[in-house]
Design a protein around this motif. Sequence first.
Motif, PDB file in Angstrom:
ATOM      1  N   GLU A   1       0.822  -1.210   0.000  1.00  0.00           N
ATOM      2  CA  GLU A   1       0.000   0.000   0.000  1.00  0.00           C
ATOM      3  C   GLU A   1       0.856   1.260   0.000  1.00  0.00           C
ATOM      4  O   GLU A   1       0.595   2.206  -0.745  1.00  0.00           O
ATOM      5  CB  GLU A   1      -0.927  -0.005   1.217  1.00  0.00           C
ATOM      6  CG  GLU A   1      -1.819   1.228   1.319  1.00  0.00           C
ATOM      7  CD  GLU A   1      -2.733   1.191   2.511  1.00  0.00           C
ATOM      8  OE1 GLU A   1      -3.560   2.118   2.649  1.00  0.00           O
ATOM      9  OE2 GLU A   1      -2.632   0.240   3.333  1.00  0.00           O
TER      10      GLU A   1
ATOM     11  N   ALA B   1      -7.035   3.032  -2.538  1.00  0.00           N
ATOM     12  CA  ALA B   1      -7.743   3.624  -1.404  1.00  0.00           C
ATOM     13  C   ALA B   1      -9.243   3.385  -1.495  1.00  0.00           C
ATOM     14  O   ALA B   1      -9.894   3.015  -0.502  1.00  0.00           O
ATOM     15  CB  ALA B   1      -7.445   5.125  -1.333  1.00  0.00           C
TER      16      ALA B   1
ATOM     17  N   MET C   1     -10.064  -0.165  -0.694  1.00  0.00           N
ATOM     18  CA  MET C   1      -9.993  -0.428   0.743  1.00  0.00           C
ATOM     19  C   MET C   1     -11.269   0.033   1.446  1.00  0.00           C
ATOM     20  O   MET C   1     -11.810  -0.653   2.304  1.00  0.00           O
ATOM     21  CB  MET C   1      -8.785   0.272   1.351  1.00  0.00           C
ATOM     22  CG  MET C   1      -7.453  -0.364   1.020  1.00  0.00           C
ATOM     23  SD  MET C   1      -7.192  -1.958   1.845  1.00  0.00           S
ATOM     24  CE  MET C   1      -6.959  -1.434   3.549  1.00  0.00           C
ATOM     25  N   ILE C   2     -11.750   1.221   1.085  1.00  0.00           N
ATOM     26  CA  ILE C   2     -12.939   1.771   1.746  1.00  0.00           C
ATOM     27  C   ILE C   2     -14.168   0.927   1.445  1.00  0.00           C
ATOM     28  O   ILE C   2     -14.932   0.554   2.334  1.00  0.00           O
ATOM     29  CB  ILE C   2     -13.168   3.228   1.300  1.00  0.00           C
ATOM     30  CG1 ILE C   2     -12.013   4.114   1.779  1.00  0.00           C
ATOM     31  CG2 ILE C   2     -14.498   3.759   1.843  1.00  0.00           C
ATOM     32  CD1 ILE C   2     -12.013   5.497   1.166  1.00  0.00           C
TER      33      ILE C   2
ATOM     34  N   ALA D   1      -6.615  -4.272  -3.225  1.00  0.00           N
ATOM     35  CA  ALA D   1      -7.205  -3.474  -2.149  1.00  0.00           C
ATOM     36  C   ALA D   1      -8.386  -4.194  -1.524  1.00  0.00           C
ATOM     37  O   ALA D   1      -8.557  -4.188  -0.292  1.00  0.00           O
ATOM     38  CB  ALA D   1      -7.636  -2.113  -2.693  1.00  0.00           C
TER      39      ALA D   1
ATOM     40  N   ALA E   1      -8.437  -5.180   2.281  1.00  0.00           N
ATOM     41  CA  ALA E   1      -9.511  -4.720   3.159  1.00  0.00           C
ATOM     42  C   ALA E   1     -10.211  -5.890   3.819  1.00  0.00           C
ATOM     43  O   ALA E   1     -10.511  -5.861   5.028  1.00  0.00           O
ATOM     44  CB  ALA E   1     -10.510  -3.884   2.353  1.00  0.00           C
TER      45      ALA E   1
ATOM     46  N   ASN F   1      -6.377   9.743  11.382  1.00  0.00           N
ATOM     47  CA  ASN F   1      -5.622   9.076  10.323  1.00  0.00           C
ATOM     48  C   ASN F   1      -5.452   9.982   9.106  1.00  0.00           C
ATOM     49  O   ASN F   1      -4.428   9.939   8.413  1.00  0.00           O
ATOM     50  CB  ASN F   1      -6.323   7.780   9.913  1.00  0.00           C
ATOM     51  CG  ASN F   1      -5.342   6.724   9.444  1.00  0.00           C
ATOM     52  OD1 ASN F   1      -4.291   6.541  10.043  1.00  0.00           O
ATOM     53  ND2 ASN F   1      -5.677   6.031   8.376  1.00  0.00           N
TER      54      ASN F   1
ATOM     55  N   THR G   1     -11.698  -0.632   9.789  1.00  0.00           N
ATOM     56  CA  THR G   1     -10.896  -0.562   8.563  1.00  0.00           C
ATOM     57  C   THR G   1     -11.382   0.546   7.640  1.00  0.00           C
ATOM     58  O   THR G   1     -10.585   1.310   7.072  1.00  0.00           O
ATOM     59  CB  THR G   1     -10.951  -1.912   7.820  1.00  0.00           C
ATOM     60  OG1 THR G   1     -10.484  -2.948   8.689  1.00  0.00           O
ATOM     61  CG2 THR G   1     -10.086  -1.892   6.574  1.00  0.00           C
TER      62      THR G   1
ATOM     63  N   ASN H   1      -9.308   3.984   6.468  1.00  0.00           N
ATOM     64  CA  ASN H   1      -8.990   4.205   5.064  1.00  0.00           C
ATOM     65  C   ASN H   1      -9.696   5.414   4.477  1.00  0.00           C
ATOM     66  O   ASN H   1      -9.202   6.013   3.520  1.00  0.00           O
ATOM     67  CB  ASN H   1      -9.289   2.941   4.260  1.00  0.00           C
ATOM     68  CG  ASN H   1      -8.205   1.899   4.437  1.00  0.00           C
ATOM     69  OD1 ASN H   1      -7.132   2.010   3.857  1.00  0.00           O
ATOM     70  ND2 ASN H   1      -8.472   0.914   5.271  1.00  0.00           N
TER      71      ASN H   1
ATOM     72  N   ALA I   1      -7.152   7.786   5.414  1.00  0.00           N
ATOM     73  CA  ALA I   1      -5.944   7.640   4.594  1.00  0.00           C
ATOM     74  C   ALA I   1      -6.154   8.173   3.187  1.00  0.00           C
ATOM     75  O   ALA I   1      -5.220   8.689   2.555  1.00  0.00           O
ATOM     76  CB  ALA I   1      -5.527   6.171   4.540  1.00  0.00           C
ATOM     77  N   ALA I   2      -7.383   8.061   2.667  1.00  0.00           N
ATOM     78  CA  ALA I   2      -7.669   8.574   1.333  1.00  0.00           C
ATOM     79  C   ALA I   2      -7.953  10.070   1.351  1.00  0.00           C
ATOM     80  O   ALA I   2      -7.533  10.811   0.451  1.00  0.00           O
ATOM     81  CB  ALA I   2      -8.867   7.834   0.735  1.00  0.00           C
TER      82      ALA I   2
END
Length: 391
Positions: free
Chosen positions: A19, A48, A51-52, A102, A106, A218, A335, A339, A342-343
Amino acid sequence: MPLSLYLLALAVFAMGTSEFMLAGLVPDIATSLDVSVGAAGLLTSAFAVGMIVGAPLMAALARRWPARTSLLGFVLAFAVAHVVGALTTSFAVLLGTRVVAALANAGFLAVALSTAATLVAADRKGRALAVLLSGTTVAIIAGVPGGALLGMLLGWRATFWAIALLCLPAAGGVVMGLPARVATSLRGAPVGSSLRGEIAQLARPRLILVMLVGALVNAATFATFTFLAPIVTGTAGLGELWVPVVLVLFGAGALVGVTLAGRLSDRRPGVVLAVGGPALLLGWFALATLAAQPVALLLLAFVQGALSFALGSTLIARVLYEAADAPTMGGSYATAALNIGAAGGPVVAASTLGAGDLGPVWASGLLVAIALLVVLPLRRFGATRVRQPAA
């Protein structure tokens, strides 16, 4: 802590390396596949988004499967995605492999978070998650610089092959470390537990607030982490070789923060939040004003890594406590929250670059300030009890 937690952390290390390392490979990928750097940057966005979306989707699909089966399947899918990515000459195919990777990442993390919470006593979730998330921090310390170096020496495809190979011992660890009959569903939940009932937990204000605070913290972390390189070479005036040094210091601090928070987040989460939150805020403002001083930059990189991940891991643990009545979906909620941050963090930070290299650091401070305001309704955070699933 059970050995199985450390084996799960190995897989988290492989996935975290994949990642985070991509940012340093984008120019090489763009040249190799004859696309613009901007287009190649979509690989990060695709991961990203995957992951979401993937966290709740994969957790819902796998909730009735045994944990070992789910985790093994996700690791192998992650490995195959990287093999295909290493072989393809098509940017569209490579983009597709990042989405698949991803989704697998995830799903693995969502199930692993829920599983980790069942491998220890009910009041030790924080310590269990600290072990699991140490895989991410070690990825920042060793995996990301190592992947960047490998890509520089042998090309970006070599890093994809390395990640695929690293998944093999991780898969072996899942098989050997988890009993075959441990299921991700119904552990500690009533026999009639339904997906609709678990999703309904998202209507609980405390759960939503904790997820929001986790996403904001995050976002602040990745707002600056994503743009550390220009701060090191531009603001501080250091050479390019200092960039991995600063990243390693940040990762080392993250490992320390996760480890220390793991010992406090179960019993005294309020202390971590009340002390760490304001300290993190002051640290971002200090970095924004002192980054031109190399010594201060190096020290603050370590400190901010420690504080960011101490708060982040504590908030992950609190999501699982608050989602105790969603035993198979709680990990996906944590999670997804992380994310989203993170995004979103790098997007917010990118909008500040017009103000200079330190714009992202000021953005990080603003995001943490908002998080502290949001957390006010949770001022009795430290009194959070160990919630048991509804009978």
